[in-house]
Design a protein around this motif. Structure first.
Motif, PDB file in Angstrom:
ATOM      1  N   GLU A 176      12.227  -5.334   2.906  1.00 43.37           N
ATOM      2  CA  GLU A 176      12.774  -6.343   3.572  1.00 43.37           C
ATOM      3  C   GLU A 176      14.140  -6.918   2.812  1.00 43.37           C
ATOM      4  O   GLU A 176      14.722  -7.909   3.068  1.00 43.37           O
ATOM      5  N   LEU A 177      14.391  -6.131   1.779  1.00 43.82           N
ATOM      6  CA  LEU A 177      15.449  -6.396   0.950  1.00 43.82           C
ATOM      7  C   LEU A 177      16.061  -5.275   0.081  1.00 43.82           C
ATOM      8  O   LEU A 177      15.133  -4.386  -0.054  1.00 43.82           O
ATOM      9  N   ASP A 178      17.459  -4.776   0.075  1.00 39.97           N
ATOM     10  CA  ASP A 178      17.949  -3.811  -0.604  1.00 39.97           C
ATOM     11  C   ASP A 178      17.771  -4.057  -1.796  1.00 39.97           C
ATOM     12  O   ASP A 178      18.029  -5.276  -2.675  1.00 39.97           O
ATOM     13  N   ALA A 179      17.523  -2.950  -2.936  1.00 38.49           N
ATOM     14  CA  ALA A 179      17.316  -3.326  -4.486  1.00 38.49           C
ATOM     15  C   ALA A 179      18.733  -3.703  -4.965  1.00 38.49           C
ATOM     16  O   ALA A 179      20.087  -3.390  -4.421  1.00 38.49           O
ATOM     17  N   GLY A 180      18.849  -4.432  -5.911  1.00 38.78           N
ATOM     18  CA  GLY A 180      20.369  -5.003  -6.410  1.00 38.78           C
ATOM     19  C   GLY A 180      20.025  -6.183  -7.157  1.00 38.78           C
ATOM     20  O   GLY A 180      19.027  -6.707  -7.444  1.00 38.78           O
ATOM     21  N   VAL A 206      13.376 -18.792 -14.436  1.00 37.27           N
ATOM     22  CA  VAL A 206      13.993 -18.442 -13.078  1.00 37.27           C
ATOM     23  C   VAL A 206      14.109 -17.056 -12.898  1.00 37.27           C
ATOM     24  O   VAL A 206      13.929 -16.518 -11.792  1.00 37.27           O
ATOM     25  N   GLN A 207      14.741 -16.505 -14.024  1.00 35.37           N
ATOM     26  CA  GLN A 207      14.824 -14.830 -13.797  1.00 35.37           C
ATOM     27  C   GLN A 207      13.740 -14.372 -13.696  1.00 35.37           C
ATOM     28  O   GLN A 207      13.679 -13.155 -12.733  1.00 35.37           O
ATOM     29  N   GLU A 208      12.564 -14.763 -14.168  1.00 33.61           N
ATOM     30  CA  GLU A 208      11.232 -13.934 -13.994  1.00 33.61           C
ATOM     31  C   GLU A 208      10.683 -14.132 -12.501  1.00 33.61           C
ATOM     32  O   GLU A 208      10.271 -13.278 -11.780  1.00 33.61           O
ATOM     33  N   VAL A 209      10.962 -15.273 -11.856  1.00 34.42           N
ATOM     34  CA  VAL A 209      10.689 -15.563 -10.611  1.00 34.42           C
ATOM     35  C   VAL A 209      11.348 -14.867  -9.644  1.00 34.42           C
ATOM     36  O   VAL A 209      10.925 -14.159  -8.556  1.00 34.42           O
ATOM     37  N   THR A 210      12.780 -14.702  -9.843  1.00 32.27           N
ATOM     38  CA  THR A 210      13.790 -14.158  -9.138  1.00 32.27           C
ATOM     39  C   THR A 210      13.268 -12.398  -9.187  1.00 32.27           C
ATOM     40  O   THR A 210      13.357 -11.904  -8.162  1.00 32.27           O
ATOM     41  N   GLU A 211      13.054 -11.997 -10.381  1.00 29.51           N
ATOM     42  CA  GLU A 211      12.812 -10.695 -10.418  1.00 29.51           C
ATOM     43  C   GLU A 211      11.526 -10.197  -9.563  1.00 29.51           C
ATOM     44  O   GLU A 211      11.568  -9.299  -8.979  1.00 29.51           O
ATOM     45  N   ASP A 212      10.355 -11.194  -9.627  1.00 31.65           N
ATOM     46  CA  ASP A 212       9.190 -11.089  -8.944  1.00 31.65           C
ATOM     47  C   ASP A 212       9.327 -10.905  -7.428  1.00 31.65           C
ATOM     48  O   ASP A 212       8.872 -10.079  -6.939  1.00 31.65           O
ATOM     49  N   ALA A 213      10.385 -11.883  -7.056  1.00 32.22           N
ATOM     50  CA  ALA A 213      10.606 -12.017  -5.580  1.00 32.22           C
ATOM     51  C   ALA A 213      11.306 -10.598  -4.909  1.00 32.22           C
ATOM     52  O   ALA A 213      10.916 -10.117  -4.001  1.00 32.22           O
ATOM     53  N   VAL A 214      12.121 -10.244  -6.029  1.00 34.20           N
ATOM     54  CA  VAL A 214      13.099  -9.188  -5.199  1.00 34.20           C
ATOM     55  C   VAL A 214      12.147  -7.966  -5.293  1.00 34.20           C
ATOM     56  O   VAL A 214      12.159  -7.142  -4.244  1.00 34.20           O
ATOM     57  N   ARG A 215      11.260  -7.576  -6.318  1.00 34.54           N
ATOM     58  CA  ARG A 215      10.297  -6.529  -6.142  1.00 34.54           C
ATOM     59  C   ARG A 215       9.470  -6.644  -4.966  1.00 34.54           C
ATOM     60  O   ARG A 215       9.187  -5.780  -4.283  1.00 34.54           O
ATOM     61  N   PHE A 216       8.975  -7.803  -4.580  1.00 33.25           N
ATOM     62  CA  PHE A 216       7.953  -7.940  -3.741  1.00 33.25           C
ATOM     63  C   PHE A 216       8.749  -7.669  -2.255  1.00 33.25           C
ATOM     64  O   PHE A 216       8.309  -7.002  -1.498  1.00 33.25           O
ATOM     65  N   ARG A 244       7.026 -28.716  -6.290  1.00 33.39           N
ATOM     66  CA  ARG A 244       6.189 -28.400  -5.421  1.00 33.39           C
ATOM     67  C   ARG A 244       6.674 -28.299  -3.893  1.00 33.39           C
ATOM     68  O   ARG A 244       7.378 -29.302  -3.499  1.00 33.39           O
ATOM     69  N   ASP A 245       6.483 -27.567  -3.221  1.00 32.55           N
ATOM     70  CA  ASP A 245       6.881 -27.290  -1.831  1.00 32.55           C
ATOM     71  C   ASP A 245       8.262 -26.857  -1.592  1.00 32.55           C
ATOM     72  O   ASP A 245       8.785 -26.986  -0.504  1.00 32.55           O
ATOM     73  N   ASP A 246       9.187 -26.778  -2.870  1.00 34.33           N
ATOM     74  CA  ASP A 246      10.539 -26.406  -2.564  1.00 34.33           C
ATOM     75  C   ASP A 246      10.811 -25.003  -1.863  1.00 34.33           C
ATOM     76  O   ASP A 246      10.023 -24.021  -2.027  1.00 34.33           O
ATOM     77  N   VAL A 247      11.845 -24.988  -1.358  1.00 37.64           N
ATOM     78  CA  VAL A 247      12.272 -23.830  -0.894  1.00 37.64           C
ATOM     79  C   VAL A 247      13.474 -23.080  -1.559  1.00 37.64           C
ATOM     80  O   VAL A 247      14.417 -23.602  -1.743  1.00 37.64           O
ATOM     81  N   LEU A 248      13.182 -21.913  -2.095  1.00 32.58           N
ATOM     82  CA  LEU A 248      14.414 -21.119  -2.931  1.00 32.58           C
ATOM     83  C   LEU A 248      14.724 -19.979  -2.244  1.00 32.58           C
ATOM     84  O   LEU A 248      13.984 -19.285  -1.510  1.00 32.58           O
ATOM     85  N   VAL A 249      16.204 -19.831  -2.303  1.00 33.08           N
ATOM     86  CA  VAL A 249      16.687 -18.675  -1.481  1.00 33.08           C
ATOM     87  C   VAL A 249      17.252 -17.647  -2.239  1.00 33.08           C
ATOM     88  O   VAL A 249      18.053 -18.083  -3.432  1.00 33.08           O
ATOM     89  N   LEU A 250      16.957 -16.367  -2.117  1.00 26.94           N
ATOM     90  CA  LEU A 250      17.544 -15.311  -2.969  1.00 26.94           C
ATOM     91  C   LEU A 250      19.034 -14.932  -2.162  1.00 26.94           C
ATOM     92  O   LEU A 250      19.141 -14.737  -1.054  1.00 26.94           O
ATOM     93  N   VAL A 251      19.858 -14.716  -3.039  1.00 25.80           N
ATOM     94  CA  VAL A 251      21.420 -14.481  -2.691  1.00 25.80           C
ATOM     95  C   VAL A 251      21.821 -13.248  -3.715  1.00 25.80           C
ATOM     96  O   VAL A 251      21.528 -13.303  -4.745  1.00 25.80           O
ATOM     97  N   SER A 252      22.437 -12.638  -2.808  1.00 24.16           N
ATOM     98  CA  SER A 252      22.990 -11.304  -3.700  1.00 24.16           C
ATOM     99  C   SER A 252      24.121 -11.603  -4.368  1.00 24.16           C
ATOM    100  O   SER A 252      24.932 -12.272  -4.116  1.00 24.16           O
TER     101      SER A 252
END
Length: 100
Positions: free
Chosen positions: A54-58, A38-48, A85-93
Motif C-alpha cells: 500500500e506504500l512504496d519503500a522510501g 516518532v522515528q520508531e513509529v514512522t519506521e514501523d508504519a512504513v514497514r506495515f 489518544r485518538d490522534d490521526v498521524l499521516v505519512l508523507v514522502s
C-alpha cells in the motif's frame, strides 16, 4: 495536572490508540506509548504499509494535521510532539519531487 485528552488514563506511559494514514487513504490503528520515538513509529508504519503493498519503500515523515505542523521531529517522543489518544498521524514522502 492531566491533559484533558489524556495520554494514558492518568498513567504516564500507558499505551494509547492512534491512527496512521497514508496519503492514498490507507489506514492502520496502532497502540503507541508516550515515550515511543516518532522515528520508531514512522519506521514501523512504513514497514506495515510496504508489506501490504500500500506504500512504496522510501523515506517518510509523520505529520500531525491537528496541529498544522509539517513534519514531526523524528528524534522526539510522541509526548514531546503533542500526540494524544485518538490522534490521526499521516505519512508523507520525503523523496525529493522532480518536475518534468
Amino acid at each position: 495536572m492531566n491533559d484533558p485528552r489524556d495520554r494514558g488514563e492518568g498513567r504516564p506511559d500507558r499505551p494509547f490508540g492512534v491512527t496512521v494514514r497514508t496519503l492514498a487513504g490507507h489506514s492502520r490503528h496502532d497502540q503507541v506509548g508516550p515515550s515511543d520515538r516518532v522515528q520508531e513509529v514512522t519506521e514501523d508504519a512504513v514497514r506495515f504499509f510496504v508489506s501490504r503493498r500500500e506504500l512504496d519503500a522510501g523515506p517518510y515523515a509523520l505529520t500531525l494535521p491537528r496541529t498544522g505542523d509539517t513534519d514531526l521531529d523524528p528524534t522526539g517522543t510522541l509526548a514531546d510532539v503533542g500526540v494524544v489518544r485518538d490522534d490521526v498521524l499521516v505519512l508523507v514522502s520525503r523523496t525529493p519531487q522532480v518536475d518534468g
